[in-house]
Design a protein around this motif. Structure first.
Motif, PDB file in Angstrom:
ATOM      1  N   SER A  13       0.842  -1.203   0.000  1.00 37.98           N
ATOM      2  CA  SER A  13       0.000   0.000   0.000  1.00 37.98           C
ATOM      3  C   SER A  13       0.868   1.239   0.000  1.00 37.98           C
ATOM      4  N   ASP A  14       0.324   2.314  -0.580  1.00 36.16           N
ATOM      5  CA  ASP A  14       1.060   3.579  -0.605  1.00 36.16           C
ATOM      6  C   ASP A  14       1.250   4.089   0.814  1.00 36.16           C
ATOM      7  N   ARG A  15       2.407   4.619   1.068  1.00 40.42           N
ATOM      8  CA  ARG A  15       2.673   5.251   2.353  1.00 40.42           C
ATOM      9  C   ARG A  15       2.139   6.673   2.324  1.00 40.42           C
ATOM     10  N   SER A  16       1.870   7.194   3.503  1.00 39.72           N
ATOM     11  CA  SER A  16       1.451   8.590   3.572  1.00 39.72           C
ATOM     12  C   SER A  16       2.675   9.474   3.378  1.00 39.72           C
ATOM     13  N   PRO A  17       2.495  10.735   2.979  1.00 40.62           N
ATOM     14  CA  PRO A  17       3.652  11.621   2.800  1.00 40.62           C
ATOM     15  C   PRO A  17       4.491  11.704   4.072  1.00 40.62           C
ATOM     16  N   ALA A  18       5.770  11.879   3.895  1.00 40.36           N
ATOM     17  CA  ALA A  18       6.697  11.885   5.023  1.00 40.36           C
ATOM     18  C   ALA A  18       6.568  13.139   5.880  1.00 40.36           C
ATOM     19  N   GLY A  19       5.944  14.187   5.382  1.00 39.96           N
ATOM     20  CA  GLY A  19       5.826  15.420   6.155  1.00 39.96           C
ATOM     21  C   GLY A  19       6.995  16.336   5.890  1.00 39.96           C
ATOM     22  N   PRO A  20       7.196  17.344   6.750  1.00 41.42           N
ATOM     23  CA  PRO A  20       8.315  18.270   6.529  1.00 41.42           C
ATOM     24  C   PRO A  20       9.649  17.535   6.591  1.00 41.42           C
ATOM     25  N   LEU A  21      10.453  17.745   5.573  1.00 51.73           N
ATOM     26  CA  LEU A  21      11.748  17.082   5.484  1.00 51.73           C
ATOM     27  C   LEU A  21      12.867  18.107   5.523  1.00 51.73           C
ATOM     28  N   PHE A  22      14.030  17.674   5.940  1.00 51.92           N
ATOM     29  CA  PHE A  22      15.252  18.464   5.868  1.00 51.92           C
ATOM     30  C   PHE A  22      15.892  18.100   4.536  1.00 51.92           C
ATOM     31  N   VAL A  23      15.858  19.029   3.583  1.00 51.48           N
ATOM     32  CA  VAL A  23      16.290  18.767   2.214  1.00 51.48           C
ATOM     33  C   VAL A  23      17.651  19.421   1.979  1.00 51.48           C
ATOM     34  N   PRO A  24      18.674  18.642   1.598  1.00 57.25           N
ATOM     35  CA  PRO A  24      19.986  19.227   1.320  1.00 57.25           C
ATOM     36  C   PRO A  24      19.937  20.126   0.092  1.00 57.25           C
ATOM     37  N   VAL A  25      20.575  21.296   0.205  1.00 53.80           N
ATOM     38  CA  VAL A  25      20.585  22.270  -0.885  1.00 53.80           C
ATOM     39  C   VAL A  25      21.993  22.797  -1.122  1.00 53.80           C
ATOM     40  N   ARG A  26      22.166  23.373  -2.318  1.00 53.84           N
ATOM     41  CA  ARG A  26      23.395  24.101  -2.657  1.00 53.84           C
ATOM     42  C   ARG A  26      23.036  25.575  -2.686  1.00 53.84           C
ATOM     43  N   PRO A  27      23.653  26.390  -1.837  1.00 59.47           N
ATOM     44  CA  PRO A  27      23.371  27.821  -1.905  1.00 59.47           C
ATOM     45  C   PRO A  27      24.059  28.431  -3.128  1.00 59.47           C
ATOM     46  N   GLY A  28      23.403  29.400  -3.728  1.00 56.76           N
ATOM     47  CA  GLY A  28      23.967  30.067  -4.895  1.00 56.76           C
ATOM     48  C   GLY A  28      23.588  31.530  -4.910  1.00 56.76           C
ATOM     49  N   GLN A  29      23.983  32.231  -5.947  1.00 55.87           N
ATOM     50  CA  GLN A  29      23.712  33.660  -6.040  1.00 55.87           C
ATOM     51  C   GLN A  29      22.221  33.955  -6.156  1.00 55.87           C
ATOM     52  N   ALA A  30      21.470  33.083  -6.805  1.00 60.06           N
ATOM     53  CA  ALA A  30      20.042  33.314  -7.007  1.00 60.06           C
ATOM     54  C   ALA A  30      19.179  32.649  -5.936  1.00 60.06           C
ATOM     55  N   GLY A  31      19.781  32.002  -4.962  1.00 63.88           N
ATOM     56  CA  GLY A  31      19.037  31.302  -3.918  1.00 63.88           C
ATOM     57  C   GLY A  31      19.583  29.901  -3.739  1.00 63.88           C
ATOM     58  N   CYS A  32      18.755  29.017  -3.245  1.00 61.11           N
ATOM     59  CA  CYS A  32      19.171  27.636  -2.990  1.00 61.11           C
ATOM     60  C   CYS A  32      18.619  26.706  -4.064  1.00 61.11           C
ATOM     61  N   ALA A  33      19.357  25.661  -4.360  1.00 59.48           N
ATOM     62  CA  ALA A  33      18.912  24.626  -5.295  1.00 59.48           C
ATOM     63  C   ALA A  33      18.971  23.289  -4.583  1.00 59.48           C
ATOM     64  N   ALA A  34      17.907  22.513  -4.699  1.00 59.27           N
ATOM     65  CA  ALA A  34      17.888  21.184  -4.077  1.00 59.27           C
ATOM     66  C   ALA A  34      18.962  20.313  -4.724  1.00 59.27           C
ATOM     67  N   ARG A  35      19.690  19.582  -3.904  1.00 60.08           N
ATOM     68  CA  ARG A  35      20.685  18.652  -4.430  1.00 60.08           C
ATOM     69  C   ARG A  35      19.978  17.399  -4.926  1.00 60.08           C
ATOM     70  N   ILE A  36      20.398  16.904  -6.050  1.00 56.20           N
ATOM     71  CA  ILE A  36      19.867  15.680  -6.626  1.00 56.20           C
ATOM     72  C   ILE A  36      20.954  14.615  -6.497  1.00 56.20           C
ATOM     73  N   PHE A  37      20.559  13.440  -6.051  1.00 53.49           N
ATOM     74  CA  PHE A  37      21.501  12.344  -5.825  1.00 53.49           C
ATOM     75  C   PHE A  37      21.178  11.201  -6.777  1.00 53.49           C
ATOM     76  N   ARG A  38      21.952  10.141  -6.699  1.00 47.31           N
ATOM     77  CA  ARG A  38      21.702   8.934  -7.484  1.00 47.31           C
ATOM     78  C   ARG A  38      21.547   7.748  -6.541  1.00 47.31           C
ATOM     79  N   THR A  39      20.656   6.844  -6.925  1.00 49.66           N
ATOM     80  CA  THR A  39      20.472   5.609  -6.172  1.00 49.66           C
ATOM     81  C   THR A  39      21.636   4.682  -6.514  1.00 49.66           C
ATOM     82  N   PRO A  40      21.789   3.573  -5.785  1.00 47.69           N
ATOM     83  CA  PRO A  40      22.854   2.622  -6.143  1.00 47.69           C
ATOM     84  C   PRO A  40      22.730   2.090  -7.574  1.00 47.69           C
ATOM     85  N   LEU A  41      21.522   2.109  -8.134  1.00 43.47           N
ATOM     86  CA  LEU A  41      21.338   1.650  -9.510  1.00 43.47           C
ATOM     87  C   LEU A  41      21.492   2.775 -10.528  1.00 43.47           C
ATOM     88  N   GLY A  42      21.759   4.000 -10.072  1.00 44.68           N
ATOM     89  CA  GLY A  42      22.022   5.110 -10.970  1.00 44.68           C
ATOM     90  C   GLY A  42      20.840   6.002 -11.274  1.00 44.68           C
TER      91      GLY A  42
END
Length: 116
Positions: A13-42
Motif C-alpha cells: 500500500s502507498d505510504r502517507s507523505p513523510a511530512g516536513p523534510l530536511f532537504v539538502p541544498v546548494r546555496p547560490g547567487q540566485a538562492g538555494c537549489a535542491a541537491r539531486i543524488f543517485r540511487t545505487p542503480l544510478g
C-alpha cells in the motif's frame, strides 16, 4: 487507511507523505537549489531527511538544508525529470580525497629488496 497484508497483493500500500523534510541544498547567487543524488542503480532521486541530525550523519554538519514537505519536494524536482524521493538514506559514498602527488622518478625506481 489500512494497509493490505494479503499475500495476493502485488504491491504494498502507498505510504502517507513523510511530512516536513530536511532537504539538502546548494546555496547560490540566485538562492538555494535542491541537491539531486543517485540511487545505487544510478537513478536520479531527490533526498529528504526526517531530522537535521540524520542529515548531518550522512552528509556532514556543513551541509546546507531547507525544510520542505514531501509534495513540495516532488513538485520542485519533477520539472527536472526526477520522480523518486528517498527519505532518510543511510549510505553515502565518502567525499573524494585529493590524489597524492605522483613522482614519475619514484615510479620507475626499483622497489626495496628487488634485484635489478
Amino acid at each position: 487507511m489500512t494497509e493490505l497484508l494479503g499475500a495476493d497483493d502485488p504491491e504494498p500500500s502507498d505510504r502517507s507523505p513523510a511530512g516536513p523534510l530536511f532537504v539538502p541544498v546548494r546555496p547560490g547567487q540566485a538562492g538555494c537549489a535542491a541537491r539531486i543524488f543517485r540511487t545505487p542503480l544510478g537513478d536520479r532521486t531527490a533526498v529528504g531527511f526526517t531530522s537535521a541530525s540524520a542529515l548531518a550523519a550522512v552528509l556532514g554538519t556543513g551541509q546546507h538544508w531547507i525544510r520542505l514537505a514531501e509534495p513540495a519536494l516532488r513538485a520542485l524536482t519533477a520539472p527536472l525529470g526526477v520522480t523518486l524521493v528517498t527519505v532518510d538514506p543511510v549510505f553515502s559514498a565518502p567525499a573524494p580525497q585529493p590524489l597524492p602527488s605522483w613522482d614519475p622518478e619514484a615510479a620507475l625506481a626499483p622497489a626495496e629488496g628487488t634485484v635489478r
